[in-house]
Scaffold this active site. Structure first.
Site, PDB file in Angstrom:
ATOM      1  N   HIS A 174       4.200 -10.195   0.127  1.00 39.84           N
ATOM      2  CA  HIS A 174       4.322  -9.935  -1.314  1.00 39.84           C
ATOM      3  C   HIS A 174       4.086  -8.458  -1.603  1.00 39.84           C
ATOM      4  CE1 HIS A 174       3.936 -14.314  -1.316  1.00 39.84           C
ATOM      5  NE2 HIS A 174       4.468 -14.279  -2.521  1.00 39.84           N
ATOM      6  N   ASN A 175       4.060  -7.646  -0.555  1.00 42.91           N
ATOM      7  CA  ASN A 175       3.809  -6.211  -0.722  1.00 42.91           C
ATOM      8  C   ASN A 175       5.157  -5.472  -0.744  1.00 42.91           C
ATOM      9  OD1 ASN A 175       3.425  -3.450  -0.004  1.00 42.91           O
ATOM     10  ND2 ASN A 175       1.388  -3.915   0.796  1.00 42.91           N
TER      11      ASN A 175
ATOM     12  N   GLY B 173       5.959  -2.371  -0.685  1.00 43.58           N
ATOM     13  CA  GLY B 173       6.055  -1.269   0.279  1.00 43.58           C
ATOM     14  C   GLY B 173       6.471  -1.781   1.654  1.00 43.58           C
ATOM     15  N   LYS B 174       5.898  -2.919   2.045  1.00 40.98           N
ATOM     16  CA  LYS B 174       6.262  -3.517   3.335  1.00 40.98           C
ATOM     17  C   LYS B 174       7.698  -4.026   3.304  1.00 40.98           C
ATOM     18  CE  LYS B 174       1.731  -5.447   4.591  1.00 40.98           C
ATOM     19  NZ  LYS B 174       1.080  -6.739   4.884  1.00 40.98           N
TER      20      LYS B 174
ATOM     21  N   ASP C 208       0.723  -8.336   9.034  1.00 46.35           N
ATOM     22  CA  ASP C 208      -0.659  -8.129   8.619  1.00 46.35           C
ATOM     23  C   ASP C 208      -1.092  -6.798   9.187  1.00 46.35           C
ATOM     24  OD1 ASP C 208      -2.766  -9.449   7.012  1.00 46.35           O
ATOM     25  OD2 ASP C 208      -3.948  -8.926   8.766  1.00 46.35           O
ATOM     26  N   SER C 209      -1.562  -5.929   8.318  1.00 47.60           N
ATOM     27  CA  SER C 209      -1.790  -4.566   8.752  1.00 47.60           C
ATOM     28  C   SER C 209      -3.009  -3.994   8.055  1.00 47.60           C
ATOM     29  CB  SER C 209      -0.547  -3.713   8.467  1.00 47.60           C
ATOM     30  OG  SER C 209      -0.028  -4.011   7.191  1.00 47.60           O
TER      31      SER C 209
ATOM     32  N   TYR D 278      -2.527   3.404   1.964  1.00 51.22           N
ATOM     33  CA  TYR D 278      -3.358   4.520   2.411  1.00 51.22           C
ATOM     34  C   TYR D 278      -2.543   5.702   2.945  1.00 51.22           C
ATOM     35  CZ  TYR D 278      -7.156   1.057   2.224  1.00 51.22           C
ATOM     36  OH  TYR D 278      -8.070   0.109   1.813  1.00 51.22           O
TER      37      TYR D 278
ATOM     38  N   LYS E  83       8.470   8.442   9.001  1.00 47.03           N
ATOM     39  CA  LYS E  83       7.400   7.440   9.138  1.00 47.03           C
ATOM     40  C   LYS E  83       7.934   6.191   9.836  1.00 47.03           C
ATOM     41  CE  LYS E  83       4.295   4.272   6.841  1.00 47.03           C
ATOM     42  NZ  LYS E  83       3.919   3.503   5.645  1.00 47.03           N
TER      43      LYS E  83
ATOM     44  N   ARG F  90       4.018  -0.070  12.236  1.00 39.64           N
ATOM     45  CA  ARG F  90       5.007  -1.131  11.941  1.00 39.64           C
ATOM     46  C   ARG F  90       6.216  -0.956  12.861  1.00 39.64           C
ATOM     47  NH1 ARG F  90       4.122  -0.479   7.137  1.00 39.64           N
ATOM     48  NH2 ARG F  90       2.631  -2.195   7.112  1.00 39.64           N
TER      49      ARG F  90
END
Ligand code: ITT
Length: 200
Positions: A15-16, A18-19, A75-76, A158, A179, A185
């Protein structure tokens, strides 16, 4: 022998936003149709496990079962050496209910104080799970140092305080493609591709 991913479609079990952006970019060359857990209105499972791998497996299986499709979860988190690896699996929780990462980065700064060790690493566990209960999990990392105050408005979480080893810019300042080529990732994703996408 890892299972090959041969299906045309998968659910991004996150649900992120950015991911979603980063994983969709990593999957792009493979021509897989991607739908996110948010798009499908899937619930956000409680992250009750004690490790990145455990929580990644929990999220991927929940989405695969609910959508009846293969699901890829992430999961990070950020492990700060001077804080004994914190926030680690609690990285999202340090941002509070409003997911305020300015707050989370200030907390890292405050807890680290004048600690001489500014080292940190990002960790990413990716799990690809199938609706029949099978899964494959991969762990990626990237090492770097922390800088305060935060720098750069790109990326998420972050990123503005993390400078990867060998670079001067934070992940928040860097071109996103740069990145994506080196991150925790990307590291986990290249292992996933090598193991499961051979026939894709
Ligand atoms: P989902 O569980 O729905 O995937 P989440 O944000 O809750 O979303 P996590 O529990 O894995 O995800 O929390 C990881 C947090 O660590 C995440 O919210 C980010 O703030 C941070 N993080 C992970 N990868 C990052 C990256 O590439 N850059 C900056 N911060 C990152």
């Amino acid at each position: 022998m890892p299972r090959s991913f041969l299906e045309p479609k998968l659910v991004l079990a996150t649900h992120n936003p950015g991911k979603v952006v980063e994983i969709a970019a990593l999957l792009e060359p493979f021509g897989v149709e991607v739908v996110s857990a948010g798009d499908l209105g899937l619930p956000e499972p409680d992250e009750t496990e004690a490790t990145f791998e455990g929580n990644a497996r929990l999220k991927a299986h929940a989405a695969a079962r609910a959508a009846n499709l293969p699901a890829l979860s992430d999961d990070s988190g950020l492990a700060v050496s001077g804080l004994g690896g914190a926030p680690g699996i609690y990285s999202a929780r340090w941002a509070g209910p409003d997911k305020d990462f300015t707050l989370a980065m200030s907390r890292v700064d405050a807890e680290l104080g004048e600690h001489p060790d500014r080292g940190a690493h990002f960790v990413c566990a990716l799990t690809l799970a199938w609706p029949d209960g099978h899964d494959e999990t991969f762990l990626g990392t990237i090492h770097g140092t922390l800088t305060f105050p935060p720098r750069g408005g790109r990326g998420f979480g972050y990123d503005p305080i993390f400078i990867p080893e060998g670079y001067d810019q934070t992940f928040g300042e860097m071109d996103p493609a740069q990145k994506h080529a080196m991150s925790h990732r990307a590291d986990a994703f290249s292992q996933l591709v090598a193991a499961c996408f051979r026939d894709a």
